[in-house]
Design a protein around this motif. Structure first.
Motif, PDB file in Angstrom:
ATOM      1  N   UNK A  94       0.333   4.047  -2.802  1.00 48.88           N
ATOM      2  CA  UNK A  94       0.054   5.434  -2.433  1.00 48.88           C
ATOM      3  C   UNK A  94       1.001   6.389  -3.116  1.00 48.88           C
ATOM      4  N   UNK A  95       2.275   5.995  -3.095  1.00 47.32           N
ATOM      5  CA  UNK A  95       3.298   6.863  -3.665  1.00 47.32           C
ATOM      6  C   UNK A  95       2.997   7.122  -5.150  1.00 47.32           C
ATOM      7  N   UNK A  96       2.641   6.050  -5.855  1.00 46.09           N
ATOM      8  CA  UNK A  96       2.361   6.232  -7.280  1.00 46.09           C
ATOM      9  C   UNK A  96       1.074   7.013  -7.506  1.00 46.09           C
ATOM     10  N   UNK A  97       0.097   6.887  -6.596  1.00 49.02           N
ATOM     11  CA  UNK A  97      -1.148   7.639  -6.803  1.00 49.02           C
ATOM     12  C   UNK A  97      -0.896   9.138  -6.619  1.00 49.02           C
ATOM     13  N   UNK A  98       0.174   9.485  -5.884  1.00 49.53           N
ATOM     14  CA  UNK A  98       0.559  10.901  -5.778  1.00 49.53           C
ATOM     15  C   UNK A  98       1.406  11.322  -6.973  1.00 49.53           C
ATOM     16  N   UNK A  99       2.205  10.389  -7.469  1.00 46.59           N
ATOM     17  CA  UNK A  99       3.140  10.767  -8.538  1.00 46.59           C
ATOM     18  C   UNK A  99       2.460  10.915  -9.886  1.00 46.59           C
ATOM     19  N   UNK A 100       1.442  10.082 -10.163  1.00 47.48           N
ATOM     20  CA  UNK A 100       0.871  10.084 -11.515  1.00 47.48           C
ATOM     21  C   UNK A 100       0.296  11.439 -11.936  1.00 47.48           C
ATOM     22  N   UNK A 101      -0.553  12.083 -11.088  1.00 41.92           N
ATOM     23  CA  UNK A 101      -1.050  13.404 -11.510  1.00 41.92           C
ATOM     24  C   UNK A 101       0.091  14.409 -11.677  1.00 41.92           C
ATOM     25  N   UNK A 102       1.116  14.308 -10.811  1.00 38.70           N
ATOM     26  CA  UNK A 102       2.237  15.247 -10.915  1.00 38.70           C
ATOM     27  C   UNK A 102       3.004  15.025 -12.213  1.00 38.70           C
ATOM     28  N   UNK A 150       0.805  -1.230   0.000  1.00 39.57           N
ATOM     29  CA  UNK A 150       0.000   0.000   0.000  1.00 39.57           C
ATOM     30  C   UNK A 150       0.836   1.277   0.000  1.00 39.57           C
ATOM     31  N   UNK A 151       1.992   1.244   0.659  1.00 44.84           N
ATOM     32  CA  UNK A 151       2.852   2.439   0.669  1.00 44.84           C
ATOM     33  C   UNK A 151       3.309   2.791  -0.741  1.00 44.84           C
TER      34      UNK A 151
END
Lengths: 186, 179
Positions: free
Chosen positions: A109-117, A105-106
């Protein structure tokens, strides 16, 4: 022969430390130009122009060019492989780790923050290409617009959204661009 | 063996038809890897790009290694990487032989001016597609805009954006998951 080895080491270092791709290799090449007499500052400038407008990653283009012009075909091959080797090793290690941690999950989560960026980063890269292709140096904003390029751009975008043309290979549009550039004397 | 040949061919095509490097590769990757061959999803491609931003090396090469590894392990990664760099090596060697007069030819310059415009249009369509599939919530929009401003207007390195996102995900990750 020993100079060829020095060049390979220089390109290996570039591949290892140039983070972020694109023109990230440029500072390393400038440094190389100052430290060795493999190519002049002017040649480096020409190479950027060619690298920007020929297919393939710019870093690879630069390595091939520098290697070839100093040491012939063998030099081009050695320089390119030296540049690519560090990232090949690093990414293979990361890819192995990613297979194991993908469902953590960590990490998710990290990728769910990175993709929009990253979507924003790519938009920024597109923006910088547009500045070069659709505008020119001028005092006022209106005078800086390259109208022919802007209209061609608008037409191409509309074409790409038309149903029957949507599935066409990108090279078709690149070819249209090249022909339009020649006919319109851009 | 056939898979390896396929990998080489796909990435050779991508290397041969990508003008401008880096992100300009995205439209081609989407078509060859996601739509035509199902080797990766659009989300995975973006993940690879994110990792490519904060690891050493050229993004095109990193992405090729990732996709190749996913399809066929270490050999796959190596073959895909060689595929993506091979066209540049051939083309640039040829150009280097005649460079002196090559960029002075007027119609070559004109053709490249037109090609750059086409590349802009291709990137625009890809970016719109990306935003549709990855920017869905308010905080997504905020992240995308901040990333754009930081890189396009403040001229900072994309590395900061990617690292900041990783840090943010550790702090706010749980909250977002619940929401």
């Amino acid at each position: 022969m020993s100079e060829l080895l020095t060049m390979c080491i220089e390109f290996f270092k570039t591949g290892l430390f140039a983070v972020g791709g694109g023109l990230a290799t440029l500072p390393f090449l400038t440094q190389m130009q100052e430290n060795y007499n493999w190519f002049t500052a002017e040649e480096l400038g020409n190479m950027i122009a060619v690298g920007e407008s020929t297919p393939g990653p710019i870093g690879v283009n630069m390595a091939t060019y520098v290697g070839f012009s100093s040491f012939g075909i063998l030099g081009g091959i050695c320089a390119t492989l030296s540049l690519v080797l560090p990232s090949l090793i690093v990414i293979l290690v990361i890819a192995k780790a990613m297979n194991a941690y993908q469902n953590n999950p960590l990490v998710q989560n990290m990728f769910s923050f990175m993709r929009p960026a990253v979507a924003g980063l790519i938009a920024a890269a597109g923006f910088s290409v547009m500045k070069i292709a659709l505008f020119r140096q001028a005092d006022t904003f209106l005078a800086s617009i390259n109208w022919i390029a802007l209209i061609l751009y608008a037409i191409l975008v509309v074409l790409m959204y038309l149903k029957p043309l949507k599935k066409l290979h990108p090279i078709v549009f690149i070819a249209i661009g090249a022909v339009a550039g020649i006919l319109l004397k851009m | 063996m056939k898979v390896l040949f396929d990998l080489f061919r796909a990435f050779f095509t991508i290397g041969a038809l990508t003008f401008g490097g880096g992100y300009a590769m995205l439209p081609m990757l989407e078509r060859e890897i996601v739509t035509k061959r199902n080797w990766a999803t659009s989300e995975e491609l973006l993940n690879y790009f994110a990792i490519g931003q904060c690891t050493p090396g050229i993004i095109a090469v990193n992405t090729a290694t990732f996709v190749g590894y996913k399809v066929k392990g270490v050999i796959g990664g190596t073959v895909a990487t060689l595929g993506v760099v091979a066209p540049s090596m051939v083309i640039i060697t040829l150009i280097a032989m005649v460079l002196e007069n090559f960029m002075d030819i007027v119609w070559v310059q004109n053709a490249f001016a037109g090609i750059r415009v086409a590349v802009c249009a291709l990137i625009t369509v890809s970016v719109v597609k990306l935003f549709k599939s990855n920017v869905k919530q308010h905080w997504h929009i905020a992240l995308a805009i901040i990333a754009f401003v930081v890189v396009a207007l403040l001229k900072l390195s994309p590395v900061y954006v990617v690292v900041a996102c990783a840090v943010l995900s550790f702090i706010f990750g749980k909250k977002v998951q619940k929401a």
